[in-house]
Structures are given as C-alpha cells and as structure tokens.
Write a protein that holds these residues in place. Sequence first.
Motif, PDB file in Angstrom:
ATOM      1  N   HIS A  63       0.836  -1.195   0.000  1.00  0.00           N
ATOM      2  CA  HIS A  63       0.000   0.000   0.000  1.00  0.00           C
ATOM      3  C   HIS A  63       0.879   1.256   0.000  1.00  0.00           C
ATOM      4  O   HIS A  63       0.548   2.244  -0.652  1.00  0.00           O
ATOM      5  N   ILE A 123      -2.483  -3.042   6.339  1.00  0.00           N
ATOM      6  CA  ILE A 123      -1.577  -2.208   5.554  1.00  0.00           C
ATOM      7  C   ILE A 123      -0.286  -2.977   5.299  1.00  0.00           C
ATOM      8  O   ILE A 123       0.357  -3.474   6.224  1.00  0.00           O
ATOM      9  N   VAL A 175       2.794   5.671  -2.806  1.00  0.00           N
ATOM     10  CA  VAL A 175       1.465   5.145  -2.514  1.00  0.00           C
ATOM     11  C   VAL A 175       0.974   4.442  -3.784  1.00  0.00           C
ATOM     12  O   VAL A 175       1.191   4.952  -4.886  1.00  0.00           O
ATOM     13  N   LEU A 201      -5.077   2.760  -5.241  1.00  0.00           N
ATOM     14  CA  LEU A 201      -5.655   3.100  -3.942  1.00  0.00           C
ATOM     15  C   LEU A 201      -5.965   4.587  -3.819  1.00  0.00           C
ATOM     16  O   LEU A 201      -6.694   4.986  -2.910  1.00  0.00           O
ATOM     17  N   VAL A 202      -5.412   5.401  -4.715  1.00  0.00           N
ATOM     18  CA  VAL A 202      -5.543   6.860  -4.574  1.00  0.00           C
ATOM     19  C   VAL A 202      -5.945   7.530  -5.891  1.00  0.00           C
ATOM     20  O   VAL A 202      -5.629   8.695  -6.130  1.00  0.00           O
ATOM     21  N   SER A 260     -10.618   8.315  -2.323  1.00  0.00           N
ATOM     22  CA  SER A 260      -9.695   7.273  -1.875  1.00  0.00           C
ATOM     23  C   SER A 260      -8.353   7.877  -1.475  1.00  0.00           C
ATOM     24  O   SER A 260      -7.706   7.414  -0.526  1.00  0.00           O
ATOM     25  N   GLU A 264      -8.503   9.037   2.058  1.00  0.00           N
ATOM     26  CA  GLU A 264      -8.406   7.942   3.026  1.00  0.00           C
ATOM     27  C   GLU A 264      -6.956   7.560   3.291  1.00  0.00           C
ATOM     28  O   GLU A 264      -6.517   7.431   4.448  1.00  0.00           O
ATOM     29  N   TYR A 265      -6.178   7.384   2.220  1.00  0.00           N
ATOM     30  CA  TYR A 265      -4.796   6.934   2.405  1.00  0.00           C
ATOM     31  C   TYR A 265      -3.887   8.063   2.871  1.00  0.00           C
ATOM     32  O   TYR A 265      -2.903   7.825   3.578  1.00  0.00           O
ATOM     33  N   ILE A 268      -4.339   8.031   6.576  1.00  0.00           N
ATOM     34  CA  ILE A 268      -3.561   6.946   7.188  1.00  0.00           C
ATOM     35  C   ILE A 268      -2.110   7.382   7.340  1.00  0.00           C
ATOM     36  O   ILE A 268      -1.488   7.218   8.404  1.00  0.00           O
TER      37      ILE A 268
END
Length: 266
Positions: free
Chosen positions: A163, A188, A222, A226-227, A232, A235-236, A239
Amino acid sequence: MLLSPEDPPPYSIVNAGGCAPVLFVCDHGGRAFPSRLNQLGLDDWVLEQHVAWDIGSGYVARRVAKAFDATLVAANYSRLVVDTNRYPDDPTLCTAESDGIAIPGNIDLSDAERVERMEAIYHPYHAAIAQQLDRIRQRNVIPAIIAIHSCTRVFHEVVRPWHFGVLWDTDPRIALPLLQGLGALKGICVGDNEPYSGRDPHDYTMDHHGEAALIPHVSIEVRQDLVDSKESAREYADILNSVLKPILDDAELYCLLTAQDRMEVR
C-alpha cells in the motif's frame, strides 16, 4: 520561449505561508504539456496513464501538507516533458520511451531542446524547493523534506502488494519510524525500499535537497489504484498523516544528520 503566457507555470506552491518545519514536494503530480510541444505527439489516452504522471500523488500531497500546515511544492508538467526527479545528465530526463510507449516528441531530441525544457521547467521547480527550504531555515530551524509519489499495482507483470513504500538511503530518522508505524496498522502492507530503492540513481530530488544537505528526508510511494480518486486519496493520506504525526511532532528530528545517525540502506 517554451512556455507561453497561456501555459501553466512550472510549479505550484500550496500553502505558501505554512508554519510547519517540513516541506512536502510532488515531482510527478502534474500532467500539463507546453502548448508548443503538441503533447509530444501523444494521443490523449496516454496522458491518463502512469507514464505521464504519478496518478493520485497530487491529491495525497495536498491533503498531507494541509494536515501539517506545511508548504507543498508541486511540479505542474508531465514527467514526459522533463522529469524533475532525474539528474541533469540522466538519459531518461526527457525519455523517448516509457513502459513500452514511444514518446515521439522526445525522439532525437537535440541538446538545445533538452536545455530549453530544463531552463523553463526543471530549474525553476528545484529553485522553488530550495527557496522554501531556505524560508524554513530563516526561522532558525533545520527543515525536513518529504517527497510524495505513487506507483502502479503491476509493473512488468510483477504484482506489487504494498500500500505504501518507504524509500530511503542513509538517513533513517523518518524512514524507520514510518516503516514501523505503517507496518503496525491492520491491513496495511508497507515496503522497505519497495518497489524502488532510495539508493536509485534516479532519485534526484531527495539526493540533492535532502541527502546532500544532511536534513531529514524520505520519499513515500502510494499505490495508484488506492488513490486514483479524491475520496480514496483522502483515506490513504489520512492513514499516512496518522503515522507521520508523532514523527514530525518530535522537535529532535530537526537537526543535521551526524555520522552516528547514518545507517546504510538495507
């Protein structure tokens, strides 16, 4: 001149008055092309692909910089025009091929054309980074610098499970606690110098502004799938923020790297 008045500037500065002692940079978050270059002869679909930009990296970088009240310097032009994370003499600075896709406007590029792109885009971008680091130093603080990138889920038929990737060389001060913090999160997967290494000779921005200056630095990858949307990416980014916060809140981080601190990359 390469850039016309209608073209975007070579870089954007987000939160120029940020109070944090850390500077974020995003080398590949932009995908603009100078109008004079006619997209380097590429079809529109190529501009959507990872070869043209680090998908989602700009979203993440802006979110993270905002969370820390930090300044972000972001390149606006596609790395296919000139790659701001390459050394000036790197043959892939204006690459003629990327991931099997030919870049017509970069084939048989002359030295003069290469220099023109560097003077219009590359050098102003790095000068802006240097300026922002000096702005932090003027507060009698040693700055830190963090680069935000994104990587594909599959490259050359190899699946990348990570991730996040933490790229570092001899300075462990941000990298090691970041690896530990991300690795402790449920669900993760974090890569230690994966999918690239912080020792990669292509890593010019961190080598030049971070390692050579002995200031705390790290590059963060990243995964793009996921992005690839603002939702999205948020969100990351959050994190990442949660793990970076105690690291960047530590006042002892902001000092020059000593021989005792150095640690060779694993």
